[in-house]
Design an enzyme around this catalytic site. Structure first.
Site, PDB file in Angstrom:
ATOM      1  N   ASP A  19      34.896  52.496  38.485  1.00  0.00           N
ATOM      2  CA  ASP A  19      35.823  51.464  38.974  1.00  0.00           C
ATOM      3  C   ASP A  19      36.345  51.918  40.343  1.00  0.00           C
ATOM      4  O   ASP A  19      36.169  53.073  40.725  1.00  0.00           O
ATOM      5  CB  ASP A  19      36.969  51.348  37.951  1.00  0.00           C
ATOM      6  CG  ASP A  19      37.945  50.215  38.290  1.00  0.00           C
ATOM      7  OD1 ASP A  19      37.561  49.290  39.020  1.00  0.00           O
ATOM      8  OD2 ASP A  19      39.092  50.277  37.804  1.00  0.00           O
TER       9      ASP A  19
ATOM     10  N   GLU B  27      34.935  50.669  45.743  1.00  0.00           N
ATOM     11  CA  GLU B  27      34.637  49.900  46.985  1.00  0.00           C
ATOM     12  C   GLU B  27      34.658  50.815  48.212  1.00  0.00           C
ATOM     13  O   GLU B  27      33.907  50.533  49.131  1.00  0.00           O
ATOM     14  CB  GLU B  27      35.646  48.762  47.136  1.00  0.00           C
ATOM     15  CG  GLU B  27      35.488  47.671  46.080  1.00  0.00           C
ATOM     16  CD  GLU B  27      35.992  48.091  44.699  1.00  0.00           C
ATOM     17  OE1 GLU B  27      36.865  48.978  44.645  1.00  0.00           O
ATOM     18  OE2 GLU B  27      35.503  47.569  43.692  1.00  0.00           O
TER      19      GLU B  27
ATOM     20  N   ASP C 125      38.258  41.825  38.425  1.00  0.00           N
ATOM     21  CA  ASP C 125      39.495  41.329  37.818  1.00  0.00           C
ATOM     22  C   ASP C 125      39.616  39.813  37.853  1.00  0.00           C
ATOM     23  O   ASP C 125      40.360  39.257  38.661  1.00  0.00           O
ATOM     24  CB  ASP C 125      40.706  41.952  38.520  1.00  0.00           C
ATOM     25  CG  ASP C 125      40.728  43.454  38.306  1.00  0.00           C
ATOM     26  OD1 ASP C 125      40.059  43.932  37.362  1.00  0.00           O
ATOM     27  OD2 ASP C 125      41.405  44.146  39.083  1.00  0.00           O
TER      28      ASP C 125
HETATM   29  O1  MIG Z   1      43.559  48.118  39.835  1.00  0.00           O
HETATM   30  O2  MIG Z   1      41.663  50.918  35.491  1.00  0.00           O
HETATM   31  O3  MIG Z   1      38.911  46.090  37.625  1.00  0.00           O
HETATM   32  O4  MIG Z   1      38.909  46.523  34.873  1.00  0.00           O
HETATM   33  O5  MIG Z   1      41.103  47.873  33.792  1.00  0.00           O
HETATM   34  C1  MIG Z   1      43.413  48.362  38.486  1.00  0.00           C
HETATM   35  C2  MIG Z   1      42.495  49.810  35.425  1.00  0.00           C
HETATM   36  C3  MIG Z   1      42.291  49.340  38.248  1.00  0.00           C
HETATM   37  C4  MIG Z   1      40.679  47.636  37.892  1.00  0.00           C
HETATM   38  C5  MIG Z   1      39.527  47.210  37.061  1.00  0.00           C
HETATM   39  C6  MIG Z   1      39.989  46.924  35.664  1.00  0.00           C
HETATM   40  C7  MIG Z   1      40.637  48.150  35.088  1.00  0.00           C
HETATM   41  C8  MIG Z   1      41.806  48.572  35.985  1.00  0.00           C
HETATM   42  N1  MIG Z   1      41.312  48.819  37.344  1.00  0.00           N
END
Ligand code: MIG
Length: 824
Positions: free
Chosen positions: A405, A408, A482
């Site tokens: 996650d 980017e 999200d």
């Molecule tokens: O900005 O790890 O898209 O699936 O649950 C939040 C917490 C960071 C973004 C991900 C989301 C995840 C969340 N993460």
């Protein structure tokens, strides 16, 4: 006294910059150098590299001929230059392959690709660049032009009239049609006009723009930095483009079966007990599930490669108990490494120089979950290997999947990402983050995939990623970030995932039920009904929102979800077969109708229904309190999955869809391969396979065929040939049907003794099946060979030994009078 400061340029009022964009000018010369072609104009030129008869690369240069290294998107073995005949006359330079002609006009270096009938496939008009390094080209657009691809973008399927930017961005909100950039960047545009489709892939990892909106008769493709390095990918069908694009950038690695089961996630399951209880609940309630995700709270203050000692004190014990239940965990791993001199990963990263730095040498720090953090420089093989190896921490615990996650990379600052002047060392060819940005997430997932594979003793790893670039499909599945528990977001997931599939990302899906905001009983039902047919199938929701595990809304909802999740598991052989096809051909698991019916004008922008493979049409209900919807059936006969009604295609029908039903249709004369219902994909139950043939007809001319791929579902031994392929076919004839099956490969033997066929809604009744006794359904269940009438849905069921390499049967149809007599 005044100093020269008094006349600072800014004090003189705003400076109007007039940038002069340059073009290569007119033709000067051409030459062949090794196997590439260099075409020079007055101020620059273009290098042409022909990869084969159907694809060529063109890289624009300003002064020096550019080097032809590619980004990590492109497979080196697919980028070998080939020679083709060139002809020059006064006005033009023409390259000819067996499929296309590339014609370059000498006056302007305008270029055109024609097919062998002289039809123009693609025309590139103006190519230009700015003194600051942006580049841009303009391409012809037709009145009947339609656009697809571009990976993960909002809005509808056809991108005509839209404009998009590629710049991997953490967009928590809003996911709206006007949002031009999301988490992934796949700079592939597929242009279809009339019967011709082709693709343009801009291999540029900085910011790029695709504008199909602003110019009416033209569309433009531009980039802000780096090279204008573009690949022409010929059709003529869109399927050809997808296959060829994925031959260039790679195809998905066949996932382990458990990775295509149902996955349950939440931000976050907070402790070990909660995770175990969750797994037990799935088993008690007989709702199939393969994976539970651990979101950021499993870590010790968000330090990657750790477990929180208070809430997850015994991960090994937890994992052992989960294994007993057949549930795996997938922990989240973000790129940000917490700045903490007592944290081993950080210390190593600093001492061994693994973090991204500025040119001057100082480490770039940004704020993310763990607080001030440093970011590994995955562009460098040395760092990628270090990162990959760190995953031994997880694989030693038996973990086989990782969730990437925030790659980017997302940073909590104004630009939402790393500063543009940070450098990526890139194995000795340093580039700025500005030029490298879109590749960062993919290189993280690549390092992760390779590290896992290294430490998993021949088992297939699974990586899920949020960010990526062209080629990410080789390493990871992609989820769409999200979204929210909005009906609109459920609807938008269809075109988004369909276009991702056309862009090589065959393994993707949204958070089912919606991530942010609060889901509802109906939304969860409808979204799950749709989601179990998406390639990637995970229910995930955010902290602070209503719970959305399958039992959160009472028994009726739970029952419907159990049915549909169960359907995914029963259809696992079929689904797995489609993943195998995606690995072999690059074609997506779910498809927009336009991919299979490119000449049907009704489907150019149809994206509230889709196809699973080529023969199953899924029409989700995506509005609240809605029990009917219109469904478009393309040409052919379509059989309602639920009640067997046969519909003539080429028209719209109104489908009834009470909450427990999602309209689904199987094309007559095609197969769906089903297996047993399992509670998790690799559950050790008796194996069986049932070839469901829909709409068989006892007449000559009827023919159906299908090939099923099978292997152990979890190891890489299929790459050494340990798999099987069984082809089944049915040929109608006067008064009956011949049913045959042959193993073309049988190097893997599933544990089963029988093969089963189910003829669903045939247009005849069987009198006999030669060589087989008529038996009862119970006897079939007990494992006898034979045939039985009136299985579920009036199907004719036939069971044969699975021992031989193949066989053939003749089914005798009952004549109408006999059938009447029989009924009386
Ligand atoms: O900005 O790890 O898209 O699936 O649950 C939040 C917490 C960071 C973004 C991900 C989301 C995840 C969340 N993460």
């Amino acid at each position: 006294m005044e100093s020269s400061e008094a006349i600072r340029p800014e004090k003189m009022g705003p400076l109007v910059m007039k940038e002069t964009w340059n073009t290569p000018g007119s033709f000067v010369s051409w030459e062949r150098s090794e196997n590439i072609y260099i075409v020079r104009g007055e101020r620059g030129g273009i290098v042409f590299v022909f990869l084969n008869d159907e694809m060529f690369r063109m890289k624009v240069f300003r002064n020096k001929v550019p080097d032809l290294t590619t980004t990590a998107a492109v497979l080196a073995e697919s980028c070998v230059p080939h020679l083709f005949p060139v002809e020059e006359n006064d006005g033009q330079l023409t390259f000819t392959t067996s499929a296309i002609r590339l014609i370059i006009e000498k006056t302007s270096l305008l270029l055109r690709v024609e097919n062998m009938d002289g039809k123009v496939i693609m025309q590139q008009n103006l190519t230009s660049w700015s003194p600051r390094g942006a580049s841009h080209a303009e391409y012809d657009m037709q009145p009947d032009s339609h656009f697809y691809g571009l990976g993960e973008k909002a809005s509808f399927l056809d991108k005509r009239g839209e404009r998009y930017t590629n710049w991997n961005t953490d967009v928590f909100a809003p996911h709206l049609p006007e949002i031009e950039a999301l988490y992934e960047s796949i700079p592939l545009l597929i242009h279809m006009h009339g019967a011709l489709s082709y693709g343009l892939f801009l291999d540029n990892t900085g910011r790029s723009d695709f504008d199909m909106r602003s110019h009416g008769v033209a569309f433009t493709i531009g980039c802000s930095t780096g090279a204008y390095d573009i690949y022409f990918i010929n059709g003529p069908e869109m399927k050809d483009v997808v296959k060829r694009y994925t031959s260039l950038t790679g195809r998905i690695a066949l996932p382990p079966k458990w990775a295509i089961g149902y996955h349950q996630s939440r931000y976050s399951y907070m402790n070990q007990q909660e995770v175990l209880q969750l797994a037990r609940t799935f088993r008690e309630k007989n709702i199939p599930c393969d994976v539970i995700y651990l979101d950021i709270h499993y870590m010790d203050e968000y330090r990657v490669f750790t477990f929180d000692p208070v809430h997850f004190p015994e991960p090994d014990k937890m994992i052992a108990e989960l294994r007993g239940l057949g549930v795996r965990i997938i922990p989240i791993v973000d790129p940000g490494v917490k700045k903490d001199p007592n944290y081993e990963v950080y210390k190593q990263g600093v001492l061994e120089k693994h973090f991204c730095r500025r040119l001057e040498g100082d480490i770039f720090f940004g704020e993310v979950w763990p607080g001030i953090s440093a970011f590994p420089d995955f562009s460098d093989v040395r760092t990628a290997e270090w990162w990959g190896d760190l995953h031994k921490y997880y694989t030693d615990l038996g973990i086989q999947g990782i969730w990437n996650d925030m790659n980017e990379p997302a940073v909590f600052n104004e630009s939402k990402t790393m500063d543009l002047d940070v450098m990526h060392f890139n194995n000795g060819r340093p580039v700025t983050h500005e030029e490298y940005h879109n590749l960062y997430g993919m290189m993280m997932s690549k390092a992760t995939y390779e590290g896992l594979a290294e430490h998993m003793g021949g088992e297939r790893p699974f990586v899920l990623t949020r960010a990526g670039y062209a080629g990410i499909q080789r390493y990871a599945a992609v989820w769409t970030g999200d979204n929210r528990s909005f009906w609109e977001h459920m609807a938008m997931a269809m075109p988004m995932v369909l276009n991702m599939g056309l862009s090589g990302l065959a393994f993707s899906g949204p958070d089912i039920g919606g991530f942010a905001h609060h889901t509802s009983a109906q939304l969860l039902v409808r979204w799950t009904q749709m989601g179990v047919f998406f390639p990637y199938c995970r229910n995930h929701s955010s902290i602070g929102t209503l719970r959305q595990e399958p039992w959160s809304f009472g028994e009726e909802v739970e029952g419907i979800l159990r049915e549909f999740i169960g359907l995914r598991y029963r259809w696992m052989p079929h689904l797995y077969n489609l993943f195998h096809e995606a690995e072999m051909t690059g074609l997506p698991v779910i498809r927009p109708l336009i991919l299979e019916y490119p000449r049907d004008p009704h489907v150019t922008n149809l994206c509230d229904q889709f196809l699973l493979g080529e023969n199953v049409l899924i029409a989700p209900v995506y509005r609240p309190d809605t029990e009917h919807r219109s469904v478009y059936l393309p040409e052919g006969l379509w059989i309602d999955y639920w009640d067997g009604e046969v519909h003539e295609g080429g028209r719209h029908i109104l489908a009834a869809a009470p909450l427990r039903i999602m309209p689904m249709y199987v094309k007559a004369g095609t197969f769906v391969a089903e297996g047993p219902l399992k509670q998790y994909a690799l559950e050790d139950t008796a194996e069986s396979v049932i070839f469901h043939l829909y709409g068989a007809e006892a007449r000559s001319g009827f023919f159906a065929a299908f090939t099923l791929y099978e292997d152990d579902g979890h190891s890489f031994s299929y790459k050494k040939g340990h798999y099987s392929e069984i082809s089944v076919h049915a040929a109608g004839e006067e008064g009956g049907l011949r049913l045959g099956w042959t193993y073309t490969v049988r190097e893997y033997a599933p544990r089963r003794d029988m093969l089963r066929f189910a003829l669903c809604y045939p247009n005849f009744a069987a009198a006999s099946v030669d060589g087989l006794p008529e038996v009862s359904l119970e006897q079939l269940e007990e494992g006898r060979t034979g045939w039985a009438r009136n299985g579920k849905n009036g199907a004719l069921i036939i069971q044969v030994n699975d021992a031989a390499r193949g066989g053939e049967l003749r089914i005798q149809a009952v004549r109408a009078e006999e059938e009447l007599n029989r009924k009386e």
